[in-house]
Design a protein around this motif. Structure first.
Motif, short mmCIF file in Angstrom:
data_model
loop_
_atom_site.label_atom_id
_atom_site.label_comp_id
_atom_site.label_asym_id
_atom_site.label_seq_id
_atom_site.Cartn_x
_atom_site.Cartn_y
_atom_site.Cartn_z
N ALA A 67 0.83 -1.20 0.00
CA ALA A 67 0.00 0.00 0.00
C ALA A 67 0.86 1.25 0.00
O ALA A 67 0.63 2.17 -0.77
N HIS A 68 1.87 1.28 0.85
CA HIS A 68 2.72 2.47 0.93
C HIS A 68 3.58 2.61 -0.32
O HIS A 68 3.97 3.72 -0.68
N ARG A 69 3.87 1.52 -0.98
CA ARG A 69 4.65 1.61 -2.21
C ARG A 69 3.84 2.24 -3.33
O ARG A 69 4.37 2.98 -4.16
N THR A 70 2.52 1.99 -3.37
CA THR A 70 1.71 2.46 -4.48
C THR A 70 1.06 3.81 -4.22
O THR A 70 0.69 4.50 -5.15
N ALA A 71 0.87 4.19 -2.97
CA ALA A 71 0.23 5.45 -2.66
C ALA A 71 1.19 6.61 -2.94
O ALA A 71 2.39 6.53 -2.69
N THR A 72 0.65 7.70 -3.46
CA THR A 72 1.46 8.89 -3.72
C THR A 72 1.63 9.67 -2.43
O THR A 72 0.87 9.50 -1.47
N PRO A 73 2.62 10.58 -2.37
CA PRO A 73 2.77 11.42 -1.17
C PRO A 73 1.51 12.22 -0.87
O PRO A 73 1.16 12.40 0.30
N GLU A 74 0.84 12.69 -1.92
CA GLU A 74 -0.39 13.45 -1.72
C GLU A 74 -1.48 12.57 -1.09
O GLU A 74 -2.21 13.02 -0.19
N GLN A 75 -1.57 11.33 -1.55
CA GLN A 75 -2.57 10.41 -1.00
C GLN A 75 -2.25 10.07 0.46
O GLN A 75 -3.16 9.99 1.29
N LEU A 76 -0.98 9.86 0.76
CA LEU A 76 -0.60 9.58 2.14
C LEU A 76 -0.87 10.77 3.05
O LEU A 76 -1.29 10.60 4.20
N MET A 77 -0.66 11.97 2.54
CA MET A 77 -0.97 13.17 3.33
C MET A 77 -2.46 13.27 3.59
O MET A 77 -2.90 13.59 4.70
N ALA A 78 -3.28 12.98 2.55
CA ALA A 78 -4.73 13.01 2.72
C ALA A 78 -5.17 11.98 3.75
O ALA A 78 -6.06 12.23 4.57
N LEU A 79 -4.53 10.81 3.73
CA LEU A 79 -4.85 9.78 4.71
C LEU A 79 -4.49 10.22 6.12
O LEU A 79 -5.26 10.03 7.07
N THR A 80 -3.33 10.81 6.27
CA THR A 80 -2.90 11.28 7.59
C THR A 80 -3.86 12.32 8.13
O THR A 80 -4.25 12.28 9.30
N THR A 81 -4.26 13.25 7.28
CA THR A 81 -5.18 14.31 7.69
C THR A 81 -6.54 13.74 8.08
O THR A 81 -7.11 14.10 9.12
N ALA A 82 -7.06 12.86 7.22
CA ALA A 82 -8.39 12.28 7.49
C ALA A 82 -8.36 11.41 8.74
O ALA A 82 -9.32 11.40 9.52
N ARG A 83 -7.27 10.68 8.96
CA ARG A 83 -7.15 9.81 10.12
C ARG A 83 -7.10 10.65 11.40
O ARG A 83 -7.71 10.29 12.42
#
Length: 289
Positions: A67-83
């Motif tokens: 999951a972390h390999r395929t997610a973009t930095p922007e997507q990971l940031m969105a996940l962090t914010t939403a979490r």
């Protein structure tokens, strides 16, 4: 529902491009749709964040790393914010609303089991057909990427439980019913899935998804004449169905109708820019020369 990603698998005999999670089966010759044996096919998983705070039953290596390999930095940031918003939310209504945001962030990052988990939380809090459909669709996407039989069973069961809530309110939701059917194909009771696909076609003879899946099951069990029948119907309903056209060509080639198969394979090349699919077409055309 989002369209499933196309998974191209070059098979030893038929060299076909496989769409959706599909099992290998043996079909009774006396009944073109009867299923006698079941063996599932595995694909590369797209998992969930290993720090999302819940356990889906997958290892960190199987789920989190990919999951972390395929997610973009922007997507990971969105996940962090939403979490973070979800963890701070108080009250059931507020928490269920933020759960949808977090589920959407996971879905955008192709972490479908985690998306299903949070859509399920929202659905149980809010109720309603649409909420349960979102959860079912996310779990079904995760099911199509299951890396093991155990994981497929777990995610398929999750998808079914969500879709059951949808079908209680709307028994005519053929998309939900077809997805449920395909999860049963990957269990010890595959005939239940076959019967459900038949029920969909009995109600909607032109249902593309049910026609496609029954056609694929026929191909994978070497019942090519039955596959020709299914895919002929499919492309008559939707002449621009790329995968349906490809598999019709495969089935025709396997039944000795080489000239028409060549014609359709060449048509597929004009319909699709997918390099893997076109590579499969070229290999098949080479065999037909």
């Amino acid at each position: 529902m989002k369209r499933s990603q196309i998974l191209i698998v070059v098979a030893a005999i038929v060299l076909v491009a496989v769409l959706f999670f599909l099992p290998k089966v043996v079909v009774n010759n006396e009944d073109k749709d009867n299923l006698a044996e079941n063996q599932t096919t595995a694909a590369v998983p797209e998992g969930h964040s290993e720090d999302d705070g819940h356990d889906h039953g997958a290892s960190a290596e199987e789920a989190g790393v990919e999951a972390h390999r395929t997610a973009t930095p922007e997507q990971l940031m969105a996940l962090t914010t939403a979490r973070a918003k979800y963890n701070k939310a108080t009250g059931e209504q507020s928490r269920s609303r933020v759960a949808v945001e977090l589920a959407e962030a996971y879905a955008n990052a192709a972490k479908y089991d985690s998306a299903g988990y949070y859509y399920e939380i929202a659905a149980k809090a809010r109720g309603g057909e649409k909420s349960y459909k979102k959860a079912g669709d996310a779990y079904y996407e995760a099911f199509t990427f299951a890396a093991t039989q155990e994981r497929a069973s777990e995610l398929g069961g999750k998808a079914r439980s969500m879709y059951e809530q949808v079908l209680k309110n709307n028994p005519s939701d053929h998309d939900a019913k077809t997805n449920v059917a395909m999860t049963y194909i990957a269990t010890s009771n595959p005939m239940q899935g076959i019967m459900m696909l038949r029920e969909v076609l009995a109600s909607d003879p032109n249902n593309e998804k049910a026609l496609f899946n029954l056609g694929i099951l026929s191909i994978q069990s070497n019942q090519y004449e039955n596959a020709v029948e299914r895919f002929e119907k499919l492309v008559s309903v939707n002449p621009q169905h790329v995968e349906g056209t490809f598999y019709l060509a495969v089935a025709l080639a396997e039944t000795g109708q080489n000239e028409r198969a060549k014609e359709l394979f060449n048509k597929v090349k004009g319909m699709s820019a997918d390099p893997a699919l076109n590579a499969s077409v070229d290999e098949y055309l080479a065999k037909l020369q």
